[in-house]
Write an enzyme that holds these catalytic residues in place. Structure first.
Site, PDB file in Angstrom:
ATOM      1  N   PRO A 197      15.659  69.242  91.191  1.00 49.01           N
ATOM      2  CA  PRO A 197      14.772  68.953  90.032  1.00 49.01           C
ATOM      3  C   PRO A 197      15.411  68.618  88.596  1.00 49.01           C
ATOM      4  O   PRO A 197      16.604  68.980  88.345  1.00 49.01           O
ATOM      5  CB  PRO A 197      14.296  70.580  89.645  1.00 49.01           C
ATOM      6  CG  PRO A 197      14.275  70.957  90.997  1.00 49.01           C
ATOM      7  CD  PRO A 197      15.335  70.423  91.734  1.00 49.01           C
ATOM      8  N   ASN A 198      14.804  67.709  88.008  1.00 49.85           N
ATOM      9  CA  ASN A 198      15.513  67.212  86.779  1.00 49.85           C
ATOM     10  C   ASN A 198      16.383  66.042  86.622  1.00 49.85           C
ATOM     11  O   ASN A 198      16.806  65.442  85.861  1.00 49.85           O
ATOM     12  CB  ASN A 198      15.551  68.046  85.768  1.00 49.85           C
ATOM     13  CG  ASN A 198      14.394  69.328  85.388  1.00 49.85           C
ATOM     14  OD1 ASN A 198      13.318  68.587  85.064  1.00 49.85           O
ATOM     15  ND2 ASN A 198      14.557  70.402  85.703  1.00 49.85           N
ATOM     16  N   GLU A 227      27.867  71.665  98.165  1.00 52.94           N
ATOM     17  CA  GLU A 227      26.988  71.815  97.111  1.00 52.94           C
ATOM     18  C   GLU A 227      27.854  71.221  95.807  1.00 52.94           C
ATOM     19  O   GLU A 227      29.049  71.453  95.863  1.00 52.94           O
ATOM     20  CB  GLU A 227      26.932  73.258  96.674  1.00 52.94           C
ATOM     21  CG  GLU A 227      25.895  73.690  95.484  1.00 52.94           C
ATOM     22  CD  GLU A 227      25.454  75.149  95.328  1.00 52.94           C
ATOM     23  OE1 GLU A 227      25.130  75.828  96.433  1.00 52.94           O
ATOM     24  OE2 GLU A 227      25.649  75.840  94.325  1.00 52.94           O
ATOM     25  N   HIS A 265      27.768  70.185  91.787  1.00 51.55           N
ATOM     26  CA  HIS A 265      27.179  70.141  90.400  1.00 51.55           C
ATOM     27  C   HIS A 265      28.000  69.218  89.579  1.00 51.55           C
ATOM     28  O   HIS A 265      29.321  69.179  89.335  1.00 51.55           O
ATOM     29  CB  HIS A 265      27.043  71.641  89.620  1.00 51.55           C
ATOM     30  CG  HIS A 265      26.644  72.581  90.790  1.00 51.55           C
ATOM     31  ND1 HIS A 265      25.023  72.776  90.519  1.00 51.55           N
ATOM     32  CD2 HIS A 265      26.930  73.513  91.427  1.00 51.55           C
ATOM     33  CE1 HIS A 265      24.753  73.500  91.533  1.00 51.55           C
ATOM     34  NE2 HIS A 265      25.563  73.985  92.102  1.00 51.55           N
ATOM     35  N   ARG A 323      18.969  62.994  79.695  1.00 48.36           N
ATOM     36  CA  ARG A 323      19.039  64.290  79.700  1.00 48.36           C
ATOM     37  C   ARG A 323      20.473  65.094  79.530  1.00 48.36           C
ATOM     38  O   ARG A 323      21.350  64.724  80.013  1.00 48.36           O
ATOM     39  CB  ARG A 323      18.842  64.870  81.140  1.00 48.36           C
ATOM     40  CG  ARG A 323      18.862  66.462  81.142  1.00 48.36           C
ATOM     41  CD  ARG A 323      18.574  66.589  82.754  1.00 48.36           C
ATOM     42  NE  ARG A 323      18.623  68.238  82.976  1.00 48.36           N
ATOM     43  CZ  ARG A 323      19.120  69.001  83.895  1.00 48.36           C
ATOM     44  NH1 ARG A 323      19.489  68.321  85.173  1.00 48.36           N
ATOM     45  NH2 ARG A 323      18.899  70.192  84.005  1.00 48.36           N
ATOM     46  N   TYR A 349      25.799  65.935  80.852  1.00 45.16           N
ATOM     47  CA  TYR A 349      25.565  65.410  82.384  1.00 45.16           C
ATOM     48  C   TYR A 349      26.072  63.785  82.242  1.00 45.16           C
ATOM     49  O   TYR A 349      26.307  63.286  83.468  1.00 45.16           O
ATOM     50  CB  TYR A 349      24.040  65.445  82.926  1.00 45.16           C
ATOM     51  CG  TYR A 349      23.554  66.751  82.911  1.00 45.16           C
ATOM     52  CD1 TYR A 349      24.327  67.588  84.003  1.00 45.16           C
ATOM     53  CD2 TYR A 349      22.682  67.461  82.257  1.00 45.16           C
ATOM     54  CE1 TYR A 349      23.872  68.859  84.389  1.00 45.16           C
ATOM     55  CE2 TYR A 349      22.307  68.532  82.441  1.00 45.16           C
ATOM     56  CZ  TYR A 349      22.710  69.346  83.315  1.00 45.16           C
ATOM     57  OH  TYR A 349      22.371  70.599  83.621  1.00 45.16           O
ATOM     58  N   ARG A 356      29.163  77.416  81.410  1.00 43.87           N
ATOM     59  CA  ARG A 356      27.830  77.291  80.600  1.00 43.87           C
ATOM     60  C   ARG A 356      27.043  78.641  80.611  1.00 43.87           C
ATOM     61  O   ARG A 356      27.605  79.563  80.300  1.00 43.87           O
ATOM     62  CB  ARG A 356      26.822  76.312  81.232  1.00 43.87           C
ATOM     63  CG  ARG A 356      27.554  74.787  81.340  1.00 43.87           C
ATOM     64  CD  ARG A 356      26.753  73.708  82.123  1.00 43.87           C
ATOM     65  NE  ARG A 356      25.531  73.611  81.293  1.00 43.87           N
ATOM     66  CZ  ARG A 356      24.475  72.843  81.818  1.00 43.87           C
ATOM     67  NH1 ARG A 356      24.405  72.442  83.031  1.00 43.87           N
ATOM     68  NH2 ARG A 356      23.504  72.749  81.030  1.00 43.87           N
ATOM     69  N   ALA A 381      18.901  73.368  88.933  1.00 38.33           N
ATOM     70  CA  ALA A 381      18.269  74.720  88.674  1.00 38.33           C
ATOM     71  C   ALA A 381      18.054  75.748  89.854  1.00 38.33           C
ATOM     72  O   ALA A 381      18.183  76.998  89.789  1.00 38.33           O
ATOM     73  CB  ALA A 381      17.153  74.610  87.550  1.00 38.33           C
ATOM     74  N   ASN A 400      22.639  68.844  95.528  1.00 34.88           N
ATOM     75  CA  ASN A 400      22.933  69.201  94.163  1.00 34.88           C
ATOM     76  C   ASN A 400      21.552  69.932  93.933  1.00 34.88           C
ATOM     77  O   ASN A 400      20.539  69.236  93.525  1.00 34.88           O
ATOM     78  CB  ASN A 400      22.962  68.144  93.300  1.00 34.88           C
ATOM     79  CG  ASN A 400      23.366  68.936  91.595  1.00 34.88           C
ATOM     80  OD1 ASN A 400      22.853  69.839  91.678  1.00 34.88           O
ATOM     81  ND2 ASN A 400      23.794  68.066  90.789  1.00 34.88           N
TER      82      ASN A 400
HETATM   83  C1  DQA Z   1      23.411  71.244  87.844  1.00 36.85           C
HETATM   84  C2  DQA Z   1      23.494  72.398  87.037  1.00 36.85           C
HETATM   85  C3  DQA Z   1      22.061  73.231  87.063  1.00 36.85           C
HETATM   86  O1  DQA Z   1      22.571  74.560  86.200  1.00 36.85           O
HETATM   87  C4  DQA Z   1      21.140  72.617  86.298  1.00 36.85           C
HETATM   88  O2  DQA Z   1      20.344  73.240  86.270  1.00 36.85           O
HETATM   89  C5  DQA Z   1      20.843  71.178  86.772  1.00 36.85           C
HETATM   90  C6  DQA Z   1      22.253  70.500  87.183  1.00 36.85           C
HETATM   91  C7  DQA Z   1      24.670  70.064  87.514  1.00 36.85           C
HETATM   92  O3  DQA Z   1      24.675  69.102  88.221  1.00 36.85           O
HETATM   93  O4  DQA Z   1      25.480  70.240  86.877  1.00 36.85           O
HETATM   94  O5  DQA Z   1      20.033  70.389  86.856  1.00 36.85           O
HETATM   95  O6  DQA Z   1      23.070  71.386  89.198  1.00 36.85           O
END
Ligand code: DQA
Length: 143
Positions: A8-9, A97, A99, A16, A21, A106, A76, A73
């Site tokens: 998501p996102n 995994e 990130h 964003r 990021y 954070r 959230a 990835n």
């Molecule tokens: C994320 C870190 C997560 O906490 C966040 O909700 C994301 C992106 C990262 O790639 O740093 O959407 O997975």
């Protein structure tokens, strides 16, 4: 063949929170990942969804689709999706995994990954390069 899943996102990359990021878009990231995969002599399929169930279905089907490993990835969902944990745990492929940001530097709620225990390993905080190192691991592992 490696499956790369973004949650998501992550479709909002580029606009964003660029200070967290970076300024690269999802398309930039996917092009870069394809180039890294080609360098490593492997092929990738790249997918992004804002929906937990869609990610779960892709993970469930990955082995039958012929993938040898997954870069995930979960965004959230990392921090609360036991359903995603179960999906990763229930399937046979190695999962890395990734990130983009350092989730340990954070907000408190980001420090816990409920999905990580089902993964082979976790890379966090190395930006887009995390995907490269994840691919590199999977190529060695699958070989
Ligand atoms: C994320 C870190 C997560 O906490 C966040 O909700 C994301 C992106 C990262 O790639 O740093 O959407 O997975």
């Amino acid at each position: 063949m490696i499956l790369v899943l973004n949650g998501p996102n992550l479709n909002l990359l580029g606009t964003r929170e660029p200070e967290v990021y970076g300024t690269f878009t999802l398309e930039d990231l996917e092009n870069q990942v394809e180039a890294w995969a080609a360098e490593l002599g492997t092929a990738v399929t790249l997918r992004q969804s804002n929906y937990e169930g869609q990610l779960i279905e892709w993970i469930q089907q990955a082995a039958a689709e012929g993938f040898g490993g997954i870069v995930l990835n979960p965004a959230a969902l990392t921090h609360y999706s036991y359903a995603l944990f179960d999906a990763v745990q229930a399937q046979p492929l190695p999962v890395v995994e990734v990130h983009i940001s350092n989730i340990h530097a954070r907000e408190e709620f980001r420090r816990r990954s409920v999905t990580a225990p089902a993964a082979a390993g976790v890379i966090a905080g190395l930006g887009a390069l995390g995907y490269k190192y994840a691919l590199s691991y999977l190529v060695e592992k699958i070989r």
